[in-house]
Design a protein around this motif. Structure first.
Motif, short mmCIF file in Angstrom:
data_model
loop_
_atom_site.label_atom_id
_atom_site.label_comp_id
_atom_site.label_asym_id
_atom_site.label_seq_id
_atom_site.Cartn_x
_atom_site.Cartn_y
_atom_site.Cartn_z
N GLU A 193 31.02 33.73 27.71
CA GLU A 193 31.24 33.01 28.93
C GLU A 193 32.02 34.33 29.63
N ASN B 68 33.25 35.59 33.22
CA ASN B 68 33.35 35.52 34.78
C ASN B 68 32.50 33.95 35.31
N GLY B 69 32.77 33.07 34.26
CA GLY B 69 32.33 31.73 34.73
C GLY B 69 30.73 31.50 34.10
N SER C 156 35.89 32.97 26.30
CA SER C 156 35.69 33.29 27.97
C SER C 156 36.41 34.44 28.40
N GLU D 52 37.61 37.04 31.33
CA GLU D 52 37.52 37.26 32.88
C GLU D 52 37.62 38.82 33.08
N SER E 32 36.07 39.03 38.42
CA SER E 32 36.10 37.58 38.90
C SER E 32 37.05 37.16 40.00
#
Ligand code: FES
Ligand code: FES
Length: 169
Positions: A8, A10-11, A72, A74, A78
């Motif tokens: 995952e 940046n979402g 996840s 980022e 992001s």
């Protein structure tokens, strides 16, 4: 030899096939064109390649992309809004002149993002300096970076102090 991965970023869940030796930094920069993650020393010293992995800063030059599967990530991309609006920390860096060449800025922003999420409202200079000590900046002398982070922390204090009254209305 190649391996599948699913991360995952940046979402958004991304899938790919990479060589086991491909670093997370190279995967982000070269395969996904997320070039906000900067590479300098490439051996874990400078922290300029920091990204957030499950919310914690991590040197992306030291992590293989396949190690990030199921996690996840980022990156600095992001932080801004969908229309390119700067987030509060980016705005504060601008207002406090917390960058010069800007090379360390993505890692500084992400490192400060982690600090302010984990310690909202904390303005203590020593704590902030310790938090960002893993990111090397060649230009600023760090003082303006500390002031930018402190200004966001002060804004968080205001929100915290207003929240109960707002909830009551
Ligand atoms: S480029 Fe990763 S720590 Fe320097
Ligand atoms: S602003 Fe140039 S390295 Fe930090």
């Amino acid at each position: 030899m190649t391996l599948p991965l699913r991360i995952e970023i940046n979402g958004r869940w991304r899938e790919g096939i990479v060589e086991p030796r491909r670093t997370l930094a190279d995967f982000l920069r070269e395969d996904l064109n997320l070039t906000g993650t900067h590479l300098a020393c490439e051996h874990g010293f400078c922290g300029n390649c920091n990204v957030l992995v499950d919310g914690a800063t991590l040197r992306s030059c030291l992590m293989f992309a396949v190690q990030a599967t199921g996690r996840s990530i980022e990156t600095v991309e992001s932080l801004a809004g969908p229309g390119g609006e700067l987030d509060g920390l980016q705005q504060a860096f601008t207002e406090h002149h917390a960058l010069q060449c800007g090379f360390c800025t993505p890692a500084m922003l992400l490192t400060a993002t982690e600090f302010l999420r984990d310690h909202p409202g904390v303005t203590d200079e020593t704590a902030i300096r310790e938090a960002i000590s893993g990111v090397l900046c060649r230009c600023t002398g760090y003082q303006q970076i500390v002031e930018a982070i402190q200004s966001v922390a002060r804004a968080q204090q205001t929100v915290q102090s207003l929240s109960p009254a707002q909830e009551a209305t």
